[in-house]
Write a protein that holds these residues in place. Structure first.
Motif, PDB file in Angstrom:
ATOM      1  N   LEU A   7       0.840  -1.194   0.000  1.00 46.23           N
ATOM      2  CA  LEU A   7       0.000   0.000   0.000  1.00 46.23           C
ATOM      3  C   LEU A   7       0.876   1.246   0.000  1.00 46.23           C
ATOM      4  CD1 LEU A   7      -3.031   0.664   0.119  1.00 46.23           C
ATOM      5  CD2 LEU A   7      -2.829   0.749   2.584  1.00 46.23           C
ATOM      6  N   PRO A   8       0.618   2.202  -0.892  1.00 46.08           N
ATOM      7  CA  PRO A   8       1.461   3.404  -0.968  1.00 46.08           C
ATOM      8  C   PRO A   8       1.528   4.141   0.365  1.00 46.08           C
ATOM      9  CG  PRO A   8      -0.052   3.328  -2.829  1.00 46.08           C
ATOM     10  CD  PRO A   8      -0.448   2.224  -1.889  1.00 46.08           C
ATOM     11  N   ASN A   9       2.719   4.510   0.744  1.00 45.36           N
ATOM     12  CA  ASN A   9       3.005   5.305   1.950  1.00 45.36           C
ATOM     13  C   ASN A   9       2.679   4.589   3.268  1.00 45.36           C
ATOM     14  OD1 ASN A   9       3.901   7.502   0.427  1.00 45.36           O
ATOM     15  ND2 ASN A   9       1.825   8.284   0.219  1.00 45.36           N
ATOM     16  N   SER A  10       2.472   3.296   3.265  1.00 40.88           N
ATOM     17  CA  SER A  10       2.110   2.610   4.509  1.00 40.88           C
ATOM     18  C   SER A  10       3.242   2.687   5.540  1.00 40.88           C
ATOM     19  CB  SER A  10       1.724   1.157   4.245  1.00 40.88           C
ATOM     20  OG  SER A  10       2.810   0.428   3.717  1.00 40.88           O
ATOM     21  N   THR A  11       4.465   2.531   5.107  1.00 35.12           N
ATOM     22  CA  THR A  11       5.597   2.617   6.029  1.00 35.12           C
ATOM     23  C   THR A  11       5.814   4.058   6.487  1.00 35.12           C
ATOM     24  OG1 THR A  11       6.623   0.747   4.897  1.00 35.12           O
ATOM     25  CG2 THR A  11       8.033   2.058   6.328  1.00 35.12           C
ATOM     26  N   LEU A  12       5.642   5.000   5.595  1.00 33.45           N
ATOM     27  CA  LEU A  12       5.810   6.411   5.929  1.00 33.45           C
ATOM     28  C   LEU A  12       4.768   6.863   6.958  1.00 33.45           C
ATOM     29  CD1 LEU A  12       7.514   8.890   5.292  1.00 33.45           C
ATOM     30  CD2 LEU A  12       5.895   9.440   3.482  1.00 33.45           C
ATOM     31  N   ILE A  13       3.558   6.367   6.840  1.00 34.77           N
ATOM     32  CA  ILE A  13       2.512   6.684   7.811  1.00 34.77           C
ATOM     33  C   ILE A  13       2.911   6.180   9.187  1.00 34.77           C
ATOM     34  CG2 ILE A  13       0.119   6.201   8.469  1.00 34.77           C
ATOM     35  CD1 ILE A  13      -0.473   6.082   5.402  1.00 34.77           C
ATOM     36  N   LEU A  14       3.434   4.984   9.243  1.00 37.61           N
ATOM     37  CA  LEU A  14       3.890   4.418  10.518  1.00 37.61           C
ATOM     38  C   LEU A  14       5.039   5.244  11.103  1.00 37.61           C
ATOM     39  CD1 LEU A  14       3.624   2.113  12.574  1.00 37.61           C
ATOM     40  CD2 LEU A  14       5.228   0.812  11.176  1.00 37.61           C
ATOM     41  N   VAL A  15       5.993   5.622  10.273  1.00 36.16           N
ATOM     42  CA  VAL A  15       7.133   6.422  10.731  1.00 36.16           C
ATOM     43  C   VAL A  15       6.666   7.786  11.236  1.00 36.16           C
ATOM     44  CG1 VAL A  15       9.236   7.608   9.958  1.00 36.16           C
ATOM     45  CG2 VAL A  15       8.814   5.246   9.281  1.00 36.16           C
ATOM     46  N   PHE A  16       5.755   8.438  10.512  1.00 30.39           N
ATOM     47  CA  PHE A  16       5.243   9.736  10.951  1.00 30.39           C
ATOM     48  C   PHE A  16       4.453   9.608  12.244  1.00 30.39           C
ATOM     49  CE2 PHE A  16       5.255  12.540   6.886  1.00 30.39           C
ATOM     50  CZ  PHE A  16       6.634  12.470   6.861  1.00 30.39           C
ATOM     51  N   GLY A  17       3.737   8.510  12.424  1.00 25.99           N
ATOM     52  CA  GLY A  17       3.029   8.281  13.680  1.00 25.99           C
ATOM     53  C   GLY A  17       3.990   8.160  14.851  1.00 25.99           C
ATOM     54  N   ILE A  18       5.070   7.433  14.641  1.00 26.44           N
ATOM     55  CA  ILE A  18       6.091   7.298  15.683  1.00 26.44           C
ATOM     56  C   ILE A  18       6.755   8.645  15.957  1.00 26.44           C
ATOM     57  CG2 ILE A  18       8.338   6.254  16.218  1.00 26.44           C
ATOM     58  CD1 ILE A  18       7.347   3.780  14.590  1.00 26.44           C
ATOM     59  N   LEU A  19       7.088   9.382  14.908  1.00 25.11           N
ATOM     60  CA  LEU A  19       7.724  10.693  15.075  1.00 25.11           C
ATOM     61  C   LEU A  19       6.809  11.686  15.783  1.00 25.11           C
ATOM     62  CD1 LEU A  19       9.639  11.171  11.705  1.00 25.11           C
ATOM     63  CD2 LEU A  19      10.608  10.800  13.975  1.00 25.11           C
ATOM     64  N   SER A  20       5.507  11.561  15.584  1.00 23.46           N
ATOM     65  CA  SER A  20       4.595  12.475  16.265  1.00 23.46           C
ATOM     66  C   SER A  20       4.642  12.277  17.777  1.00 23.46           C
ATOM     67  CB  SER A  20       3.169  12.309  15.747  1.00 23.46           C
ATOM     68  OG  SER A  20       2.599  11.095  16.175  1.00 23.46           O
ATOM     69  N   ILE A  21       4.862  11.047  18.211  1.00 23.20           N
ATOM     70  CA  ILE A  21       4.995  10.787  19.649  1.00 23.20           C
ATOM     71  C   ILE A  21       6.369  11.236  20.146  1.00 23.20           C
ATOM     72  CG2 ILE A  21       5.138   8.976  21.407  1.00 23.20           C
ATOM     73  CD1 ILE A  21       2.992   7.472  19.861  1.00 23.20           C
ATOM     74  N   LEU A  22       7.404  10.934  19.390  1.00 27.84           N
ATOM     75  CA  LEU A  22       8.764  11.268  19.824  1.00 27.84           C
ATOM     76  C   LEU A  22       9.009  12.774  19.884  1.00 27.84           C
ATOM     77  CD1 LEU A  22      10.883   8.593  17.928  1.00 27.84           C
ATOM     78  CD2 LEU A  22      10.231   8.621  20.338  1.00 27.84           C
ATOM     79  N   THR A  23       8.336  13.542  19.041  1.00 29.92           N
ATOM     80  CA  THR A  23       8.580  14.979  18.978  1.00 29.92           C
ATOM     81  C   THR A  23       7.493  15.797  19.667  1.00 29.92           C
ATOM     82  OG1 THR A  23       7.516  15.108  16.807  1.00 29.92           O
ATOM     83  CG2 THR A  23       9.907  14.802  16.848  1.00 29.92           C
ATOM     84  N   CYS A  24       6.658  15.153  20.462  1.00 25.86           N
ATOM     85  CA  CYS A  24       5.584  15.897  21.126  1.00 25.86           C
ATOM     86  C   CYS A  24       6.129  16.881  22.153  1.00 25.86           C
ATOM     87  CB  CYS A  24       4.575  14.952  21.764  1.00 25.86           C
ATOM     88  SG  CYS A  24       5.171  14.070  23.210  1.00 25.86           S
ATOM     89  N   CYS A  25       7.324  16.682  22.652  1.00 24.10           N
ATOM     90  CA  CYS A  25       7.902  17.579  23.655  1.00 24.10           C
ATOM     91  C   CYS A  25       8.648  18.752  23.033  1.00 24.10           C
ATOM     92  CB  CYS A  25       8.830  16.795  24.576  1.00 24.10           C
ATOM     93  SG  CYS A  25       7.948  15.595  25.567  1.00 24.10           S
ATOM     94  N   CYS A  26       8.613  18.890  21.753  1.00 20.36           N
ATOM     95  CA  CYS A  26       9.222  20.042  21.079  1.00 20.36           C
ATOM     96  C   CYS A  26       8.192  21.165  21.011  1.00 20.36           C
ATOM     97  CB  CYS A  26       9.706  19.667  19.689  1.00 20.36           C
ATOM     98  SG  CYS A  26      10.980  18.411  19.682  1.00 20.36           S
TER      99      CYS A  26
END
Length: 112
Positions: A6-25
């Motif tokens: 599925l197009p962008n399926s891995t990118l969606i997962l990576v962005f979801g993880i990054l949204s949690i990791l960068t919430c303190c910025c």
């Protein structure tokens, strides 16, 4: 016929993880990653639902969407807290608090 990823399926997962990791910025970067992941997940879901037998990787989309929602909530809480702190204390008050904490916990540098 072989199933496509599925197009962008891995990118969606990576962005979801990054949204949690960068919430303190200050909450802003996490919000950006989370919103982008949700928009991409919506498009990927539409593509998958049209012909589910052609695609694989929908689990990444579902996981990324859940992580993005969690990241958005955490980022929003952090952003609201930051806004309240600036409104209540002001920039000078926050700087004074930071300096006091540095003195209290010995973060002022090494004493040789």
């Amino acid at each position: 016929m072989e199933r496509q990823v599925l197009p962008n399926s891995t990118l969606i997962l990576v962005f979801g993880i990054l949204s949690i990791l960068t919430c303190c910025c200050y909450g802003i970067i996490g919000l950006i990653f989370g919103i982008i992941a949700l928009i991409m997940a919506k498009k990927a879901k539409q593509i998958y639902m049209a012909e589910p037998e052609l695609y694989k990787g929908y689990n990444n989309v579902k996981s990324g969407k859940i992580l993005a929602i969690i990241g958005i909530v955490l980022s929003a809480i952090y952003l609201i807290g930051t806004i309240i702190a600036f409104a209540y204390y002001g920039i000078e008050g926050l700087q004074e608090m930071q300096e006091e904490m540095m003195r209290e916990y010995g973060g002022g540098g090494a004493d040789f």
